[in-house]
Write a protein that holds these residues in place. Sequence first.
Motif, PDB file in Angstrom:
ATOM      1  N   VAL A 106      -4.254   4.037   3.699  1.00  0.00           N
ATOM      2  CA  VAL A 106      -4.940   2.779   3.997  1.00  0.00           C
ATOM      3  C   VAL A 106      -5.711   2.287   2.777  1.00  0.00           C
ATOM      4  O   VAL A 106      -5.660   1.096   2.427  1.00  0.00           O
ATOM      5  N   ILE A 107      -6.403   3.191   2.105  1.00  0.00           N
ATOM      6  CA  ILE A 107      -7.159   2.805   0.907  1.00  0.00           C
ATOM      7  C   ILE A 107      -6.201   2.411  -0.217  1.00  0.00           C
ATOM      8  O   ILE A 107      -6.396   1.396  -0.896  1.00  0.00           O
ATOM      9  N   ALA A 108      -5.159   3.214  -0.404  1.00  0.00           N
ATOM     10  CA  ALA A 108      -4.213   2.953  -1.491  1.00  0.00           C
ATOM     11  C   ALA A 108      -3.501   1.609  -1.297  1.00  0.00           C
ATOM     12  O   ALA A 108      -3.224   0.899  -2.273  1.00  0.00           O
ATOM     13  N   LYS A 109      -3.223   1.241  -0.044  1.00  0.00           N
ATOM     14  CA  LYS A 109      -2.561  -0.055   0.204  1.00  0.00           C
ATOM     15  C   LYS A 109      -3.454  -1.211  -0.219  1.00  0.00           C
ATOM     16  O   LYS A 109      -2.979  -2.207  -0.781  1.00  0.00           O
ATOM     17  N   ARG A 148       3.543  -8.190   0.117  1.00  0.00           N
ATOM     18  CA  ARG A 148       3.641  -8.112   1.586  1.00  0.00           C
ATOM     19  C   ARG A 148       4.250  -6.778   2.011  1.00  0.00           C
ATOM     20  O   ARG A 148       3.820  -6.166   2.996  1.00  0.00           O
ATOM     21  N   HIS A 149       5.261  -6.333   1.290  1.00  0.00           N
ATOM     22  CA  HIS A 149       5.877  -5.036   1.593  1.00  0.00           C
ATOM     23  C   HIS A 149       4.891  -3.892   1.376  1.00  0.00           C
ATOM     24  O   HIS A 149       4.905  -2.906   2.127  1.00  0.00           O
ATOM     25  N   ALA A 150       4.054  -4.011   0.351  1.00  0.00           N
ATOM     26  CA  ALA A 150       3.075  -2.963   0.078  1.00  0.00           C
ATOM     27  C   ALA A 150       2.109  -2.797   1.247  1.00  0.00           C
ATOM     28  O   ALA A 150       1.765  -1.670   1.629  1.00  0.00           O
ATOM     29  N   PHE A 229      -6.520   8.349  -4.466  1.00  0.00           N
ATOM     30  CA  PHE A 229      -5.745   8.098  -3.253  1.00  0.00           C
ATOM     31  C   PHE A 229      -4.350   7.555  -3.565  1.00  0.00           C
ATOM     32  O   PHE A 229      -3.416   7.776  -2.813  1.00  0.00           O
ATOM     33  N   LEU A 230      -4.202   6.855  -4.668  1.00  0.00           N
ATOM     34  CA  LEU A 230      -2.904   6.333  -5.095  1.00  0.00           C
ATOM     35  C   LEU A 230      -2.283   7.239  -6.154  1.00  0.00           C
ATOM     36  O   LEU A 230      -1.125   7.645  -6.029  1.00  0.00           O
TER      37      LEU A 230
END
Length: 340
Positions: A106-109, A148-150, A229-230
């Motif tokens: 969630v954070i990485a997105k 949007r895909h991310a 996180f990423l």
Amino acid sequence: MRRHLNTIYVTSEGAYCRKDGANIVVEVDKQERGRAPIHVIGGLVCLGRASISPSLMNACTEAGVTISFLTEHGRFLARVEGPRSGNVLVRRTQHRTADDPAKSLVIAKGIVAAKLANQRTVMRRALRDYGDAGSLADAEKRITHIARHALAATDIDMLRGCEGEGAALYFGAFNAMIRHEDPKFAFQGRSRRPPLDRANALLSFLYSILGNDCRGALEGVGLDPAIGFLHADRPGRMSLALDLMEEMRPVLADRLALSLINRRQLAVSDFETSETGGVLLNEAGRKTVLTAFSERKRQTLRHPFLGEDMPLGLIAHVQAQMLARHLRGDMDGYPGFLWK
């Protein structure tokens, strides 16, 4: 609200930094080159062979001024700072969150979506200033689609794939945003360690300086800059600092690099080529870039989430604070920084 403090960048070979009363004094060959009150300084960054007196080092640690040592080309070497008051419970929560794939995703997105959106803004500003050049408009539209895909990614590998695809499109169109007629400033694709052209040398240097700022911002709120996180954990890698920097790169580094080249603020003579073929900024070039970087950080904008006006130099600190608040449970999510 935290006050934006200045950073002193010491770039001259053999420079000596000392304390004089409540001031930081920089000398070269025993001649004073600069002086500033300690209370208005947030960081002292020494590039290359610069030295600091013990009394100044003691004064800086007591005043909360972080001292960083980098190579002359921006690679991090060491950091000196006083005691931190960060909450150990926040760091424990950070580590647990990083080990939870669903929570860390969630954070990485939010980070990746913000980075892609900010890259799109850089491209849109180039389109506004210069019109379409090659496939720039097409790449801008495709990055919007990837963003949007991310946000819909179901795992970290899918998200990293979106980030990588967006980076390939962005840097594939980067040369179209360079308006310098000299082919020596052409961008041939992202290269690093070593950078193989002048545009890459400029980007790598700016990323190094920005990464140091992001690390300081995270440590300032008690977070561990090594646990991200990423970016995956790796010995010696400041993964969370790299995470935070992703949102900042287009705003504080990429756009500035394009401006320095397109406005002819940098010349071919501001770079040098090593024996291995790597291209690096020389001392004169580094001074020009660091002056422009400091000026850029003083520019004011309105934070899109907080709705407050603040200098660009505070954005990393504000984002780090909001990440810490999210980890503490004070905020439902982490809002990535969106440049408008």
